[in-house]
Design a protein around this motif. Structure first.
Motif, PDB file in Angstrom:
ATOM      1  N   SER A  52       0.825  -1.220   0.083  1.00 18.34           N
ATOM      2  CA  SER A  52      -0.088   0.019   0.062  1.00 18.34           C
ATOM      3  C   SER A  52       0.728   1.380  -0.174  1.00 18.34           C
ATOM      4  N   GLU A  53       0.183   2.369   0.078  1.00 21.03           N
ATOM      5  CA  GLU A  53       0.840   3.790  -0.117  1.00 21.03           C
ATOM      6  C   GLU A  53       1.233   4.496   1.321  1.00 21.03           C
ATOM      7  N   THR A  58       8.872   6.877   1.797  1.00 23.28           N
ATOM      8  CA  THR A  58      10.044   6.055   2.201  1.00 23.28           C
ATOM      9  C   THR A  58       9.907   4.582   1.632  1.00 23.28           C
ATOM     10  N   LEU A  59       8.745   4.216   1.747  1.00 17.47           N
ATOM     11  CA  LEU A  59       8.488   2.777   1.005  1.00 17.47           C
ATOM     12  C   LEU A  59       7.352   3.029  -0.068  1.00 17.47           C
ATOM     13  N   HIS A  60       7.523   2.194  -1.211  1.00 18.62           N
ATOM     14  CA  HIS A  60       6.612   2.453  -2.276  1.00 18.62           C
ATOM     15  C   HIS A  60       5.784   1.020  -2.298  1.00 18.62           C
ATOM     16  N   ASN A 165       3.739  14.114   2.365  1.00 13.98           N
ATOM     17  CA  ASN A 165       2.216  14.164   2.102  1.00 13.98           C
ATOM     18  C   ASN A 165       1.615  14.211   3.518  1.00 13.98           C
ATOM     19  N   ASP A 166       0.838  15.372   3.755  1.00 13.61           N
ATOM     20  CA  ASP A 166       0.223  15.501   5.033  1.00 13.61           C
ATOM     21  C   ASP A 166      -1.182  16.485   4.761  1.00 13.61           C
ATOM     22  N   PHE A 167      -2.104  16.601   5.668  1.00 20.44           N
ATOM     23  CA  PHE A 167      -3.208  16.976   5.689  1.00 20.44           C
ATOM     24  C   PHE A 167      -2.578  18.646   5.649  1.00 20.44           C
ATOM     25  N   PRO A 168      -3.537  19.708   5.005  1.00 22.56           N
ATOM     26  CA  PRO A 168      -3.106  20.991   5.138  1.00 22.56           C
ATOM     27  C   PRO A 168      -3.377  21.402   6.574  1.00 22.56           C
ATOM     28  N   PHE A 169      -2.511  22.459   6.872  1.00 25.36           N
ATOM     29  CA  PHE A 169      -2.480  22.986   8.123  1.00 25.36           C
ATOM     30  C   PHE A 169      -2.005  24.380   7.835  1.00 25.36           C
ATOM     31  N   VAL A 170      -2.948  25.401   8.180  1.00 21.64           N
ATOM     32  CA  VAL A 170      -2.761  26.830   7.738  1.00 21.64           C
ATOM     33  C   VAL A 170      -3.035  27.691   9.096  1.00 21.64           C
ATOM     34  N   PRO A 171      -1.715  28.114   9.664  1.00 22.28           N
ATOM     35  CA  PRO A 171      -2.110  29.055  10.905  1.00 22.28           C
ATOM     36  C   PRO A 171      -3.038  30.025  10.687  1.00 22.28           C
ATOM     37  N   ASN A 202       2.962   8.459   4.910  1.00 16.72           N
ATOM     38  CA  ASN A 202       2.119   9.301   3.990  1.00 16.72           C
ATOM     39  C   ASN A 202       0.770   9.543   5.183  1.00 16.72           C
ATOM     40  N   ARG A 203       1.137  10.655   5.632  1.00 16.04           N
ATOM     41  CA  ARG A 203       0.230  11.033   6.780  1.00 16.04           C
ATOM     42  C   ARG A 203      -1.344  11.087   6.223  1.00 16.04           C
TER      43      ARG A 203
END
Length: 251
Positions: A52-53, A58-60, A165-171, A202-203
């Motif tokens: 899986s992704e 780090t791992l494909h 890859n992570d979810f958006p975080f906008v102060p 891959n958060r």
């Protein structure tokens, strides 16, 4: 005078050892190879396929591509427990197995052969083996996020260079206190003793401890479920190399 009849006895030549037939030795060689494979993969190391992704980049293991094959070393954790930053393979707890489907044949004979092959490492085990990164250990409090969107362990932000890859975080716009929260936010969770808090690199695409936080262990995984530490990528050749397990918690 020398009697012509008193001749020296002929020297006896050592009898040639009877050569064993190759076809008679072949079953013995196969048996030895299978026993060595069993011992190696049971106690030393085993190769796993990334399906899986959840650990990219780090791992494909993306859909439609060639998943990485990794070597998982089993010896080290006999002498010490996993540390934050380690990439480990573990057996999914019961609450993590809801979407797991058996990879065994419905044919009784074929299934039996597959189970035998699994013992010797020829066929993958029929169990929900997962790969994630250790983020926090027993007794530590883990949560997200600080003002910069970082994961906190015992109130200190982690240094996680492997996250792409992570979810958006906008102060000021999308955080853990705004009306529309960031997808990064979770916790706080205090990890039970003897357990680990696991997260994928891959958060925004990993069903890890955050996804299972409602179970009886608050999403954590027992150390006893850990199979070993992911050490090397061995296939495909273009990605061969070591797997990084940096120290992510500040002292």
């Amino acid at each position: 005078m020398v009697d012509d009849n008193d001749s020296k006895p002929e020297e006896t030549k050592p009898a040639k050892k009877k050569q064993r037939s190759f076809w008679r030795e072949l079953p013995i060689l196969i048996l030895v190879a299978l026993v060595l494979s069993f011992l190696l993969q049971t106690f030393i190391a085993r190769v796993y396929l990334i399906p899986s992704e959840s650990m990219e980049p780090t791992l494909h293991g993306c859909a439609g591509c060639t998943g990485d094959r990794i070597v998982v070393e089993k010896v080290g954790y006999h002498f010490g427990n996993p540390r934050p930053g380690d990439v480990v393979v573990f057996l999914g707890p019961d609450s993590w197995n809801g979407e797991y489907k058996s990879i065994r044949s419905t044919n009784t004979v074929v299934r039996g052969l597959q189970n035998v092959g699994s013992v010797f490492g020829v066929v993958p085990p029929d169990e929900n083996d997962l790969v994630k990164r250790v983020i926090a250990t027993g007794g530590q409090k883990v949560e997200c996020c600080d003002a910069q969107g970082r994961v906190l362990v015992d109130g200190k932000p982690l240094d996680e260079p492997y996250i792409v890859n992570d979810f958006p975080f906008v102060p000021g716009t999308q955080t853990c206190t705004t009306p529309v929260k960031s997808g990064r936010c979770f916790g706080p969770v205090t990890v039970p003793k003897g357990n680990l808090w696991m997260m994928g690199d891959n958060r925004n695409n990993s069903a890890d401890s955050r996804y299972h936080v409602g179970d009886e262990r608050q999403g954590t995984v027992p150390i006893d479920n850990v199979i070993g530490k992911a050490r090397f990528i061995i296939l495909p050749p273009s990605r061969m190399g070591g797997i990084s397990s940096p120290h992510i918690q500040s002292n």
